[in-house]
Design a protein around this motif. Structure first.
Motif, short mmCIF file in Angstrom:
data_model
loop_
_atom_site.label_atom_id
_atom_site.label_comp_id
_atom_site.label_asym_id
_atom_site.label_seq_id
_atom_site.Cartn_x
_atom_site.Cartn_y
_atom_site.Cartn_z
N LEU A 110 17.50 59.63 38.82
CA LEU A 110 16.71 60.87 38.71
C LEU A 110 15.59 60.78 37.69
CD1 LEU A 110 19.47 63.65 38.89
CD2 LEU A 110 18.28 62.47 40.75
N GLY A 111 15.15 59.56 37.35
CA GLY A 111 14.07 59.43 36.37
C GLY A 111 14.51 59.75 34.95
N ILE A 112 15.82 59.64 34.67
CA ILE A 112 16.35 59.97 33.33
C ILE A 112 16.89 58.72 32.64
CG2 ILE A 112 17.90 61.45 32.00
CD1 ILE A 112 18.10 63.26 34.45
N PHE A 113 17.83 58.03 33.29
CA PHE A 113 18.49 56.88 32.68
C PHE A 113 18.19 55.63 33.50
CE2 PHE A 113 21.21 60.60 31.77
CZ PHE A 113 21.11 60.60 30.39
N ASN A 114 18.77 54.50 33.07
CA ASN A 114 18.76 53.28 33.87
C ASN A 114 20.14 52.65 33.81
OD1 ASN A 114 18.90 51.57 31.47
ND2 ASN A 114 16.73 52.01 31.17
N ASP A 115 20.32 51.53 34.49
CA ASP A 115 21.66 50.95 34.57
C ASP A 115 22.15 50.37 33.25
OD1 ASP A 115 19.92 48.85 34.49
OD2 ASP A 115 20.84 47.71 36.12
N THR A 116 21.25 50.20 32.28
CA THR A 116 21.64 49.65 30.98
C THR A 116 22.08 50.74 30.01
OG1 THR A 116 20.12 47.79 31.26
CG2 THR A 116 20.88 48.26 29.02
N ASN A 117 21.34 51.85 29.95
CA ASN A 117 21.68 52.87 28.95
C ASN A 117 22.51 54.01 29.52
OD1 ASN A 117 19.90 54.51 30.39
ND2 ASN A 117 18.24 54.29 28.94
N ASN A 118 22.74 54.03 30.81
CA ASN A 118 23.51 55.11 31.41
C ASN A 118 24.90 55.21 30.78
OD1 ASN A 118 24.25 57.17 33.31
ND2 ASN A 118 25.35 55.61 34.46
N GLY A 119 25.23 56.40 30.25
CA GLY A 119 26.54 56.64 29.67
C GLY A 119 26.67 56.31 28.20
N LYS A 120 25.61 55.84 27.56
CA LYS A 120 25.70 55.47 26.15
C LYS A 120 25.55 56.69 25.23
CE LYS A 120 24.39 50.60 26.40
NZ LYS A 120 23.53 49.54 25.85
N SER A 121 26.38 56.74 24.20
CA SER A 121 26.36 57.88 23.28
C SER A 121 25.09 57.95 22.46
CB SER A 121 27.57 57.81 22.35
OG SER A 121 27.56 56.60 21.59
N SER A 122 24.36 56.84 22.37
CA SER A 122 23.13 56.81 21.59
C SER A 122 21.96 57.50 22.30
CB SER A 122 22.75 55.37 21.26
OG SER A 122 22.58 54.61 22.44
N ASN A 123 22.15 57.92 23.55
CA ASN A 123 21.05 58.53 24.30
C ASN A 123 20.63 59.88 23.74
OD1 ASN A 123 20.90 56.43 26.19
ND2 ASN A 123 22.45 57.33 27.49
N HIS A 124 21.60 60.70 23.35
CA HIS A 124 21.33 62.08 22.88
C HIS A 124 20.49 62.84 23.91
CE1 HIS A 124 23.06 61.55 18.89
NE2 HIS A 124 22.46 60.37 18.84
N VAL A 125 20.94 62.78 25.16
CA VAL A 125 20.24 63.47 26.25
C VAL A 125 21.21 64.42 26.93
CG1 VAL A 125 19.18 63.19 28.52
CG2 VAL A 125 18.57 61.63 26.67
N ILE A 126 20.78 65.66 27.12
CA ILE A 126 21.54 66.65 27.87
C ILE A 126 20.68 67.05 29.07
CG2 ILE A 126 22.54 68.96 27.85
CD1 ILE A 126 23.13 68.58 24.91
N ALA A 127 21.28 67.06 30.26
CA ALA A 127 20.53 67.36 31.47
C ALA A 127 21.34 68.29 32.36
CB ALA A 127 20.19 66.08 32.23
N VAL A 128 20.63 69.13 33.09
CA VAL A 128 21.21 69.94 34.16
C VAL A 128 20.61 69.42 35.45
CG1 VAL A 128 21.42 72.21 35.20
CG2 VAL A 128 21.60 71.96 32.72
N GLU A 129 21.43 68.76 36.26
CA GLU A 129 20.93 68.11 37.47
C GLU A 129 21.06 69.02 38.68
OE1 GLU A 129 23.23 64.55 38.10
OE2 GLU A 129 24.72 65.63 39.28
N LEU A 130 20.08 68.92 39.57
CA LEU A 130 20.08 69.60 40.86
C LEU A 130 19.99 68.47 41.89
CD1 LEU A 130 17.45 72.11 39.60
CD2 LEU A 130 19.81 72.73 40.11
N ASP A 131 21.16 68.00 42.31
CA ASP A 131 21.25 66.73 43.02
C ASP A 131 21.39 66.96 44.52
OD1 ASP A 131 21.42 64.05 43.52
OD2 ASP A 131 23.02 63.66 42.09
N ILE A 132 20.57 66.26 45.30
CA ILE A 132 20.59 66.40 46.76
C ILE A 132 21.06 65.12 47.44
CG2 ILE A 132 18.86 68.21 46.78
CD1 ILE A 132 16.74 66.14 47.44
N HIS A 133 21.77 64.31 46.68
CA HIS A 133 22.33 63.08 47.26
C HIS A 133 23.66 62.79 46.59
CE1 HIS A 133 22.95 58.71 47.83
NE2 HIS A 133 22.46 58.98 49.03
N LYS A 134 24.64 62.42 47.39
CA LYS A 134 25.97 62.10 46.86
C LYS A 134 26.03 60.64 46.47
CE LYS A 134 30.92 62.21 47.89
NZ LYS A 134 31.96 62.46 48.91
#
Length: 659
Positions: A110-134
């Motif tokens: 979604l233009g927010i994370f990548n496969d390297t930083n996804n899920g890391k506590s150092s991100n300090h990112v909060i998002a509300v997603e409106l997802d149209i794909h499972k």
């Protein structure tokens, strides 16, 4: 249509229509654009993302006591899909420590994370997603949902898109209806609760019951000052993400705004697509008889070639990550020779740049005329396409065109590890720190494949040529063409031995059974090769130094195991690490499979959480056997005469069972 609203104290309110001349405060990046005067986060480019962030940060945290300020966020959006009932992917409201998020991926990220930083506590990112794909890898509930995400793409809480009416009845909403929808986000500092409400824009009042409620203190995730904005992405199927208006207030005040509800344009070329479909339908009916004969011939051809049936199976499994051939043709400049990165066992690899996103990719082109090529293609699609780990090369998608098949990977600018080990083309010498990290990276990837994913994946071809290095010298395990997949608790069966001579475990040659233990064997040899800076077999070396594992064991027995390495690192700590890796390499490459440790234990040992057993030398000593078993001894002369390592394949079936 319009609604009359009351107006509260506003910290930020921005109309995203271009006619408002108000986007001077927004910092935009990626595929953001305009369609008929409406601001969009995405355009018709596939596999692209767009970001729009407020230029100045907001004080989300009290600098004195560190408590998070209560806040309310309201925004209006609409998503218009390329096809009436399908679009990919979604969008999100984002609170980020940076103005814009660098290094983000499109598609499911979604233009927010990548496969390297996804899920890391150092991100300090909060998002509300409106997802149209499972996306199953993130645990998505369906292809039309809302979620609250903290530091990653896996939602902390999520629910199907909809709202609760005044009677408490749940009403479904389609995120891709093209209608203007409203999202209200509230955080109560007192209650330590974050709520999200979705509702139609024409509703005068927001629903009393929120769609999502997360009871959690946000102070560990928010900094004193944070940026707010939006991100959206597309995949193989397009979607236009329209942003109309948004509001942020550092209080629990919820604004009601007075504006006419707009009608958004259809997806570009949608009308012409409809006309084209009608025309094609009419023509098809007019010449039905002629096409029927052609269809029968085509069915007969496909049935006997067995190409179409195979492709349909994996296309259904792999979902939307399919590239258009024209897109890959343009990305690789027509698959020109100057874009050629190298040639593998079953195809060529080209460098490319995706149009519209400037993302660099590597495209493996596989010929359809090889049965083994098809097998490799299917193995890579079914395996690596669903795997996500920072030390695995990410498969972005695939393409089929005529008799050619294509796999699209992340581009690794530094190429494969073997050129660093043997310093091809005046390559800089690897430091011991880099070597040790590469070993740990590959160990982590193998541990994930063997123990941490839902199914066991056996790589079956671990060697430096299949380890790629990114621009930060992180190692990534690639080339899953020989991988075999099976469910946890079941024994693998194989009809042939495939791998690279020198890295094939003795029991694999004898029985044809590939197991996690055969991967550990190859990894042990890989550790020795990386640590010692030499190939497994050096035909021109002294007689007792020809086979690396024998030479290392010989030095261990003489009490100076680090002498097996071509270069010894400086510093006591580095020398201890080298000694540890050499001993562990000998242990992992032991002739007896039962003595080899599991990759989970290997990772613990490399991390210092587990010690090597005492009297280890006594347990790993074996008679002076060659690295290759008696079954594969006949290949040693080939190795020493050619001075290289090739690929070994037995085509006759094996009937042995078990792990």
């Amino acid at each position: 249509m319009s609604r009359k609203f009351n107006f509260w104290m506003v910290v930020i309110i921005i109309a995203l229509s271009a006619t408002e001349n108000s986007d001077g405060k927004l910092i935009m990046e990626g595929s953001i654009g305009l369609i008929d005067g409406f601001r969009t986060l995405t355009n018709t480019n596939k596999h692209a993302y767009g970001q729009a962030f407020e230029e100045d940060p907001l004080p989300f945290k009290n600098p004195i006591d560190g408590t998070v300020t209560s806040f309310s966020i309201t925004f209006f959006f609409a998503i218009v899909p390329e096809h009436r009932h399908k679009g990919s992917h979604g969008m999100a409201f984002v609170i980020s420590p940076t103005r814009g998020i660098p290094g983000a991926f499109a598609d499911q990220y979604l233009g927010i994370f990548n496969d390297t930083n996804n899920g890391k506590s150092s991100n300090h990112v909060i998002a509300v997603e409106l997802d149209i794909h499972k996306d199953d890898e993130f645990g998505d509930i369906d292809d039309n949902h809302v979620g609250i995400n903290i530091n990653g793409m896996k939602s902390n809480v999520s629910a199907p898109a909809g709202y609760y009416d005044p009677n408490g009845q749940f009403k479904n909403l389609s995120l891709i209806s093209g209608n203007l929808l409203r999202v209200t986000i509230l955080y109560s500092q007192k209650e330590k609760q974050l709520s999200v409400t979705l509702s139609p824009a024409e509703e005068a009042n927001i629903p009393k019951r929120p769609l999502l409620l997360l009871s959690q203190d946000l102070s560990p995730y928010l900094l004193e000052e944070m940026y707010v904005g939006f991100a959206a992405s597309t995949g193989a199927v397009g979607a236009i993400h329209y942003m109309w208006m948004w509001h942020v207030s550092l209080s629990l005040a919820v604004p009601n705004l007075d504006f006419p509800i707009p009608t958004f344009p259809r997806y570009p070329n949608a009308d012409s697509q409809v006309k084209r479909i009608v025309l094609v339908t009419c023509l098809t009916l007019a010449i039905f008889v002629a096409l029927a004969a052609s269809a029968l011939s085509l069915f007969y051809y496909r049935k006997h070639k067995k190409v179409k049936e195979v492709l349909e199976e994996w296309e259904i499994q792999c979902g939307p990550h399919r590239f258009d051939y024209k897109e890959l043709f343009k990305a690789t400049k027509g698959f020109k020779d100057k874009q050629l990165l190298g040639k593998g066992g079953f195809g060529q690899v080209f460098k490319g740049t995706l149009p519209g996103s400037d993302a660099e990719i590597a495209v493996k082109k596989i010929s359809h005329d090889s049965r083994q090529g098809m097998q490799e293609f299917l193995a890579e699609i079914s395996t690596i396409g669903r795997l996500r780990h920072p030390n695995l090369v990410r498969l972005q998608g695939y393409c089929r065109y005529k008799e050619e098949l294509y796999l699209v990977y992340d581009f690794m600018p530094n190429g494969s590890l073997d050129k660093y080990l043997y310093r091809r083309a005046n390559q800089e010498k690897l430091t011991w720190g880099q070597r040790f990290k590469i070993i740990k990276d590959v160990a982590s990837a193998l541990c994930y494949l063997h123990h941490e994913w839902v199914q066991i994946v056996i790589h079956r071809d671990i060697k430096p040529a299949n380890i790629l290095v990114d621009d930060e010298m992180n190692a990534r395990l690639g080339d899953f063409g020989l991988a075999k997949l099976y469910d946890q608790g079941y024994d693998p069966q194989t009809s042939r031995v495939a791998g690279t001579i020198g890295y094939i475990a003795p029991e694999l040659v004898r029985s044809g059974r590939a197991t996690t233990g055969t991967d550990v064997y190859a990894f042990g040899l890989f550790m020795l090769e990386v640590s010692c800076g030499r190939r497994l077999i050096e035909p021109r070396a002294e007689a007792n130094e020809v086979v690396l594992v024998e030479w290392t064991l010989d030095r261990w027995e003489n009490g100076d195991i680090i002498e097996a390495a071509n270069e010894r690192p400086s510093g006591e700590h580095n020398r201890e690490q080298l000694e540890l890796v050499l001993k562990l390499g000998v242990l992992c490459s032991h002739q007896v499979a039962a003595i080899r440790p599991a990759m989970s234990k290997v990772v613990q040992i490399l991390d210092g959480d587990l010690q090597l057993p005492k009297n280890l030398l006594d347990s790993v000593k074996f008679e002076k056997v060659r690295m290759l078993s008696e079954t594969s001894e006949r290949f040693l002369d080939v190795l020493t005469s050619q001075g290289s390592i090739g690929t070994l394949t037995f085509t006759e079936p094996f009937t042995s069972q078990g792990r």
